[in-house]
Design a protein around this motif. Structure first.
Motif, short mmCIF file in Angstrom:
data_model
loop_
_atom_site.label_atom_id
_atom_site.label_comp_id
_atom_site.label_asym_id
_atom_site.label_seq_id
_atom_site.Cartn_x
_atom_site.Cartn_y
_atom_site.Cartn_z
N THR A 45 0.79 -1.22 0.00
CA THR A 45 0.00 0.00 0.00
C THR A 45 0.83 1.28 0.00
OG1 THR A 45 -0.10 -0.05 2.42
CG2 THR A 45 -1.91 -1.11 1.23
N SER A 46 2.10 1.19 -0.24
CA SER A 46 2.95 2.37 -0.20
C SER A 46 2.78 3.21 -1.45
CB SER A 46 4.41 1.94 -0.06
OG SER A 46 4.80 1.18 -1.16
N GLU A 47 3.13 4.49 -1.34
CA GLU A 47 3.04 5.37 -2.48
C GLU A 47 4.12 5.02 -3.50
OE1 GLU A 47 1.13 7.89 -3.23
OE2 GLU A 47 -0.02 8.21 -1.40
N PRO A 48 3.80 5.10 -4.80
CA PRO A 48 4.83 4.88 -5.79
C PRO A 48 5.87 5.98 -5.75
CG PRO A 48 2.69 5.26 -6.81
CD PRO A 48 2.51 5.33 -5.33
N THR A 49 7.08 5.64 -6.04
CA THR A 49 8.14 6.63 -6.03
C THR A 49 8.76 6.74 -7.40
OG1 THR A 49 9.75 4.95 -5.40
CG2 THR A 49 8.69 6.16 -3.61
N GLY A 50 9.41 7.86 -7.62
CA GLY A 50 10.15 8.01 -8.86
C GLY A 50 9.26 8.15 -10.08
N THR A 51 7.98 8.52 -9.92
CA THR A 51 7.12 8.66 -11.08
C THR A 51 7.40 9.98 -11.78
OG1 THR A 51 5.39 9.66 -9.74
CG2 THR A 51 5.29 7.29 -10.03
N THR A 52 7.03 10.04 -13.04
CA THR A 52 7.24 11.25 -13.80
C THR A 52 5.91 11.79 -14.28
OG1 THR A 52 7.47 10.02 -15.86
CG2 THR A 52 9.48 10.44 -14.60
N ASP A 53 5.87 13.05 -14.65
CA ASP A 53 4.67 13.62 -15.22
C ASP A 53 4.59 13.14 -16.67
OD1 ASP A 53 4.30 14.83 -12.89
OD2 ASP A 53 4.89 16.83 -13.54
N SER A 203 -25.52 -10.76 -28.22
CA SER A 203 -26.68 -11.48 -28.77
C SER A 203 -26.40 -12.95 -29.04
CB SER A 203 -27.15 -10.80 -30.06
OG SER A 203 -26.14 -10.83 -31.05
N ARG A 204 -25.14 -13.36 -28.95
CA ARG A 204 -24.80 -14.75 -29.23
C ARG A 204 -24.02 -15.35 -28.08
NH1 ARG A 204 -23.47 -12.17 -34.00
NH2 ARG A 204 -21.24 -12.33 -33.54
N GLY A 205 -24.50 -16.49 -27.58
CA GLY A 205 -23.81 -17.20 -26.52
C GLY A 205 -24.02 -16.56 -25.16
N THR A 206 -23.28 -17.08 -24.19
CA THR A 206 -23.30 -16.57 -22.82
C THR A 206 -21.86 -16.29 -22.40
OG1 THR A 206 -25.27 -17.86 -22.28
CG2 THR A 206 -23.95 -17.08 -20.43
N HIS A 207 -21.65 -15.14 -21.78
CA HIS A 207 -20.31 -14.67 -21.47
C HIS A 207 -20.27 -14.23 -20.02
CE1 HIS A 207 -20.18 -14.54 -25.88
NE2 HIS A 207 -21.35 -13.88 -25.78
N ARG A 208 -19.32 -14.72 -19.25
CA ARG A 208 -19.30 -14.47 -17.81
C ARG A 208 -17.90 -14.07 -17.34
NH1 ARG A 208 -21.09 -19.74 -18.69
NH2 ARG A 208 -23.36 -20.03 -18.61
N MET A 209 -17.86 -13.12 -16.41
CA MET A 209 -16.62 -12.81 -15.70
C MET A 209 -16.92 -12.73 -14.21
SD MET A 209 -13.80 -9.68 -15.98
CE MET A 209 -14.95 -8.35 -15.58
N PHE A 210 -16.09 -13.37 -13.42
CA PHE A 210 -16.17 -13.37 -11.96
C PHE A 210 -14.88 -12.80 -11.40
CE2 PHE A 210 -14.75 -15.51 -8.10
CZ PHE A 210 -15.82 -15.30 -7.22
N ILE A 211 -14.99 -11.88 -10.40
CA ILE A 211 -13.80 -11.33 -9.75
C ILE A 211 -13.99 -11.38 -8.23
CG2 ILE A 211 -12.13 -9.45 -9.65
CD1 ILE A 211 -13.57 -8.16 -12.03
N ASP A 212 -12.99 -11.91 -7.55
CA ASP A 212 -12.89 -11.87 -6.09
C ASP A 212 -11.79 -10.88 -5.77
OD1 ASP A 212 -12.47 -12.34 -3.40
OD2 ASP A 212 -12.05 -14.48 -3.60
N GLN A 213 -12.12 -9.77 -5.07
CA GLN A 213 -11.15 -8.70 -4.98
C GLN A 213 -11.37 -7.82 -3.75
OE1 GLN A 213 -11.72 -5.95 -8.33
NE2 GLN A 213 -13.94 -6.25 -8.18
N ALA A 214 -10.42 -6.93 -3.51
CA ALA A 214 -10.53 -5.89 -2.48
C ALA A 214 -9.88 -4.63 -3.03
CB ALA A 214 -9.84 -6.31 -1.19
N ILE A 215 -10.51 -3.48 -2.77
CA ILE A 215 -9.93 -2.18 -3.13
C ILE A 215 -9.18 -1.68 -1.91
CG2 ILE A 215 -10.39 0.17 -3.91
CD1 ILE A 215 -13.12 -1.02 -5.01
N THR A 216 -7.92 -1.41 -2.05
CA THR A 216 -7.07 -1.12 -0.90
C THR A 216 -6.56 0.32 -0.83
OG1 THR A 216 -5.22 -2.05 -2.14
CG2 THR A 216 -6.34 -3.51 -0.60
N HIS A 217 -6.71 1.11 -1.89
CA HIS A 217 -6.24 2.48 -1.85
C HIS A 217 -6.92 3.30 -2.94
CE1 HIS A 217 -3.48 5.91 -1.42
NE2 HIS A 217 -3.07 5.35 -0.30
N LEU A 218 -7.15 4.60 -2.67
CA LEU A 218 -7.77 5.50 -3.63
C LEU A 218 -6.96 6.79 -3.73
CD1 LEU A 218 -11.53 5.21 -2.57
CD2 LEU A 218 -10.50 4.26 -4.65
#
Length: 338
Positions: A45-53, A203-218
């Protein structure tokens, strides 16, 4: 259940975040061929370092504890988080590792602790977009198979401290795709063992996505993030989005059903989309929530951290630091097409 093929590698040790504004059709540390940046994160959860604009626009206009099972009222297997059909675009192997006695996941082929994201998630039919633009292919960087299978980045894509989830992080100063002003560390659905971009029809077939997750920082000034998407050939169709403590379904810029008004960072939860007959059924923590009627084509799933804040360009948020970031931990993600 599918048997998950994994790779056991030593984790590189190096010195050294859509209402209607998420935009998408689909700088900072340099990544090496093994996927590591030159500046490591000190923890999950630490802040990224060394980033650039970095450059401004991205590509997709669009584009703790919770349950770990899939919706009981839907077609997903509630014990595995995947559907029972074997024709998955993510392969026919188990999507998770085996739990060890200390609670961490292990490589089932060796019994050793998971060391790479590919040891936990079935990444066969995904590619990864990072919030940096280096000399690596893609603008910003895109990690495709077979490189993705063994890829790790200590800032933006790596295992969490407990080795049971994959951390996706993007900072407000990150590079973006062509038609979006927001950065992302996000998986994009592929096919054919990761060689081709997925593009299917409601309109064709069935399409599924499942995610198990946690949001840890904003991010600080605009604490918004998208954590799961369906995108079509022009724009986002529907997404799961967090704004502060409100976790809800966003319908291409219009607020849909609220999942919770009191989301706490770190709370683990499950979400799922199921598409058939020009409807998208949405699930949250094993419960059917909403069915959205819409016909679309050229569609694909996305999962990860798509931050909805920026310190620069057309989407600049006043006062937002370029080091502000969003972060998501994914414990399981699976896709099925029948």
């Amino acid at each position: 259940m599918r048997t998950f093929h994994v790779h056991s590698f030593a984790l590189l040790l190096l010195a050294a975040c859509p209402g209607g504004d998420d935009g998408e059709t689909d700088g900072a540390p340099t990544t090496t061929s093994s996927g590591a940046t030159t500046e490591p994160a000190t923890d999950g959860t630490s802040e990224p370092t060394g980033t650039t604009d970095a450059a401004t626009d991205t590509g997709e206009t669009t584009d703790a504890p919770g349950t770990t099972s899939a919706p009981t009222t839907g077609p997903l297997d509630t014990t595995t988080g995947t559907t029972t059909d074997s024709t998955s675009t993510t392969g026919t192997t188990d999507t998770t590792g085996t739990a060890s006695t200390d609670g961490t996941d292990t490589d089932p082929s060796t019994g050793d602790p998971a060391m790479l994201p590919g040891d936990l998630l079935d990444l066969t039919n995904w590619k990864l977009t990072l919030p940096v633009d280096t000399d690596h292919p893609g603008s910003p960087d895109e990690i495709e198979q077979p490189e993705l299978a063994t890829f790790v980045d200590p800032l933006y894509y790596h295992l969490n401290d407990t080795l049971d989830g994959v951390v996706f992080r993007a900072h407000a100063g990150g590079d973006t795709t062509d038609n979006s002003g927001y950065p992302r560390s996000e998986l994009r659905e592929m096919t054919d063992q990761g060689a081709e971009e997925a593009a299917w029809s409601s309109s064709r077939g069935t399409h599924r996505m499942f995610i198990d997750q946690a949001i840890t920082h904003l991010p600080v000034e605009k604490p918004h993030i998208v954590v799961g998407q369906i995108h079509d050939d022009e724009d986002d169709v529907i997404v799961f989005r967090l704004e502060g403590s409100k976790l809800f379904i966003d319908l291409n810029g219009d607020d849909g059903p609220v999942l919770t008004e009191d989301y706490q960072l770190g709370d683990r939860f499950t979400v799922a989309f199921e598409v058939s007959d020009d409807h998208v059924d949405c699930y949250y923590n094993d419960t059917f929530i909403y069915s959205h009627p819409q016909a679309f084509s050229g569609a694909y799933f996305k999962a990860g951290a798509y931050v909805q804040s920026s310190c620069q360009g057309e989407k600049e948020v006043p006062g937002e630091s370029c080091d502000a970031y969003g972060e998501v931990v994914i414990y399981d993600v699976s896709v099925e097409h029948t």
